[in-house]
Every structure is written in C-alpha cells, then in structure tokens.
Design a protein around this motif. Structure first.
Motif, mmCIF file in Angstrom:
data_model
loop_
_atom_site.group_PDB
_atom_site.id
_atom_site.type_symbol
_atom_site.label_atom_id
_atom_site.label_comp_id
_atom_site.label_asym_id
_atom_site.label_seq_id
_atom_site.Cartn_x
_atom_site.Cartn_y
_atom_site.Cartn_z
ATOM 1 N N GLN A 139 0.811 -1.224 0.000
ATOM 2 C CA GLN A 139 0.000 0.000 0.000
ATOM 3 C C GLN A 139 0.843 1.272 0.000
ATOM 4 N N SER A 140 0.460 2.200 -0.854
ATOM 5 C CA SER A 140 1.078 3.523 -1.022
ATOM 6 C C SER A 140 2.392 3.490 -1.799
ATOM 7 N N GLU A 141 2.876 2.309 -2.162
ATOM 8 C CA GLU A 141 4.108 2.212 -2.940
ATOM 9 C C GLU A 141 3.813 2.287 -4.439
ATOM 10 N N VAL A 142 4.769 2.778 -5.205
ATOM 11 C CA VAL A 142 4.630 2.821 -6.654
ATOM 12 C C VAL A 142 4.759 1.401 -7.210
ATOM 13 N N ILE A 143 3.824 1.005 -8.089
ATOM 14 C CA ILE A 143 3.904 -0.291 -8.758
ATOM 15 C C ILE A 143 3.800 -0.073 -10.265
ATOM 16 N N GLU A 144 4.333 -1.016 -11.044
ATOM 17 C CA GLU A 144 4.393 -0.845 -12.493
ATOM 18 C C GLU A 144 3.022 -0.914 -13.141
ATOM 19 N N SER A 145 2.179 -1.796 -12.638
ATOM 20 C CA SER A 145 0.846 -1.969 -13.235
ATOM 21 C C SER A 145 -0.016 -2.796 -12.288
ATOM 22 N N ARG A 146 -1.286 -2.940 -12.654
ATOM 23 C CA ARG A 146 -2.192 -3.764 -11.851
ATOM 24 C C ARG A 146 -1.749 -5.220 -11.834
ATOM 25 N N THR A 147 -0.969 -5.610 -12.835
ATOM 26 C CA THR A 147 -0.482 -6.985 -12.915
ATOM 27 C C THR A 147 0.297 -7.370 -11.662
ATOM 28 N N VAL A 148 0.979 -6.406 -11.069
ATOM 29 C CA VAL A 148 1.733 -6.663 -9.836
ATOM 30 C C VAL A 148 0.791 -7.167 -8.745
ATOM 31 N N LEU A 149 -0.368 -6.508 -8.591
ATOM 32 C CA LEU A 149 -1.324 -6.910 -7.563
ATOM 33 C C LEU A 149 -1.896 -8.295 -7.852
ATOM 34 N N VAL A 150 -2.263 -8.514 -9.117
ATOM 35 C CA VAL A 150 -2.857 -9.801 -9.493
ATOM 36 C C VAL A 150 -1.850 -10.933 -9.283
ATOM 37 N N THR A 151 -0.607 -10.691 -9.663
ATOM 38 C CA THR A 151 0.435 -11.702 -9.496
ATOM 39 C C THR A 151 0.690 -11.991 -8.022
ATOM 40 N N ASN A 152 0.765 -10.920 -7.216
ATOM 41 C CA ASN A 152 0.968 -11.105 -5.778
ATOM 42 C C ASN A 152 -0.183 -11.875 -5.145
ATOM 43 N N ALA A 153 -1.407 -11.540 -5.554
ATOM 44 C CA ALA A 153 -2.575 -12.224 -4.989
ATOM 45 C C ALA A 153 -2.539 -13.710 -5.319
ATOM 46 N N ALA A 154 -2.157 -14.025 -6.551
ATOM 47 C CA ALA A 154 -2.062 -15.438 -6.941
ATOM 48 C C ALA A 154 -0.972 -16.144 -6.145
ATOM 49 N N LYS A 155 0.160 -15.464 -5.954
ATOM 50 C CA LYS A 155 1.274 -16.068 -5.211
ATOM 51 C C LYS A 155 0.892 -16.370 -3.769
#
Length: 210
Positions: A139-155
């Motif tokens: 939260q509040s950190e810069v991420i490259e795209s929404r893909t980062v969230l989806v990938t993390n959630a899957a992991k």
C-alpha cells in the motif's frame, strides 16, 4: 452552470443542548445508528487526516470497524503513508459526512495501535480475498501496473490457501478522542455546531458559531 452558484438549504433537523447527550460517545452512537437506519451510502466511511514529518497534511477514506469508550477503530497497512505518518506524529482527525441527514461528525485525538489479539480477531473475520489482499498490496508504494497486484494475490493465495495469517505489517489503529464536534445543517447557514472537549477528565459541551 457556475459551481459558485450551487446552493442548498439545510432544513432536516436541529441539534440543541437539551436534546443532545452529555457524553459525546452516546451522541455519536445515536447519530451513527440513525445513519445506518436511514440507509445512507456507506455510513461507516470516515475521512482520516494525518500530518507527515514535512508538515503536509493528507486525507483518505477508511472504514470504522469498532467504537467504545476507548476510542474509534479502523484497520490498515502499517507501512502505508498514513501508517508512516502516524508513526512520526500520533495525532489525527476523523470526519463522518452523512449528506442525506445534513450531518457531520469531527473527532480529534491521539492514535495508538490496537492489540495483536484485536488485530488477529478482526483479520480472521474478513473474507478470504480481503485477507489475501492484505498480503498482495504494498500500500502507497509505486507499482508498475495492476499486474503486480494480481500476481501477488495469486502467489499468496497459492502459498496460504484458505488460512492466510495476519501480515506483520497489517493491523488496527484506535483514535482516543479528546475533541468531538457535531454539526447539523440549518436554514440560512445558521447551523448547529456542538463541541465536546476533555477538561480535567470530564467532557465539556459548548456551542460554536457556524
């Protein structure tokens, strides 16, 4: 349309000293329950204001998850901007705005973390997707795209399956009030505004000019 010409006359209710509670928590409890009963959109949503070490204020909307004589509770990522700001300056302000009822509640005070037991209990009451999301979002950190969230959630979903533990960086905060304000819109901009402030351990109720 000129935005400066937008007007509304507030005429739904009034707030008098005789009709209000001497204890601000009781007054808040009454108003929150009335907002819920009136089915206003997200009556549990509140704006949280914090101030960073650079003295710049910031606000965001969070959800109240509990309240009692100890204070007002919400849960979040401790490493977020608000978490970092509260670590450096543990004072904050909350505001509820129930537009349909023409009411505002403002609360100020010192913020402390809830106990691990409280944070654990609430975390494990959340839906599974929300528990995984607490791990997935930096939260509040810069991420490259929404893909980062989806990938993390899957992991993390694959790692924890149905039993994700509470992240060490996630938990509750409790604002311990020393000031409350209750605002009721009135006609002709002559609004009702009652403030409660702590004085020697007792609540003093006083009317403020709107």
């Amino acid at each position: 349309m000129n935005i400066a010409d937008l007007r509304k006359s507030y005429e739904k209710a009034e707030l008098s000293e005789d009709a209000s509670h001497a204890d601000p928590l009781q007054q808040f409890d009454q108003w929150l329950k009335e907002a819920i009963a009136a089915e206003v959109p997200e009556p549990n949503a509140m704006t949280l204001a914090t101030v960073g070490s650079d003295l710049r204020p910031s606000t965001r909307v969070v959800l109240i998850k509990g309240y009692d004589a100890r204070g007002i509770v919400w849960y979040t990522n401790y490493q977020s901007r608000k978490g970092r700001e509260l670590a450096g300056n543990p004072f904050a302000a909350l505001q509820f705005h129930w537009v349909e009822l023409e009411r505002v509640v403002r609360i100020e005070g010192r913020v402390e973390k809830t106990s691990d037991e409280e944070s654990d209990a609430y975390f494990h009451s959340r839906p599974l997707d929300s528990r995984i999301g607490a791990w997935a979002s930096p939260q509040s950190e810069v991420i490259e795209s929404r893909t980062v969230l989806v990938t993390n959630a899957a992991k993390y979903g694959a790692q924890f399956l149905l039993k994700p533990p509470r992240p060490p960086h996630w938990g509750g905060y409790r604002l311990v009030p020393d000031t409350w304000q209750f605002w009721q819109g009135r006609k002709s901009r002559l609004h009702d505004r009652l403030r409660y402030r702590l004085d020697g351990g007792a609540w003093v109720r006083e009317r403020l000019a709107p």
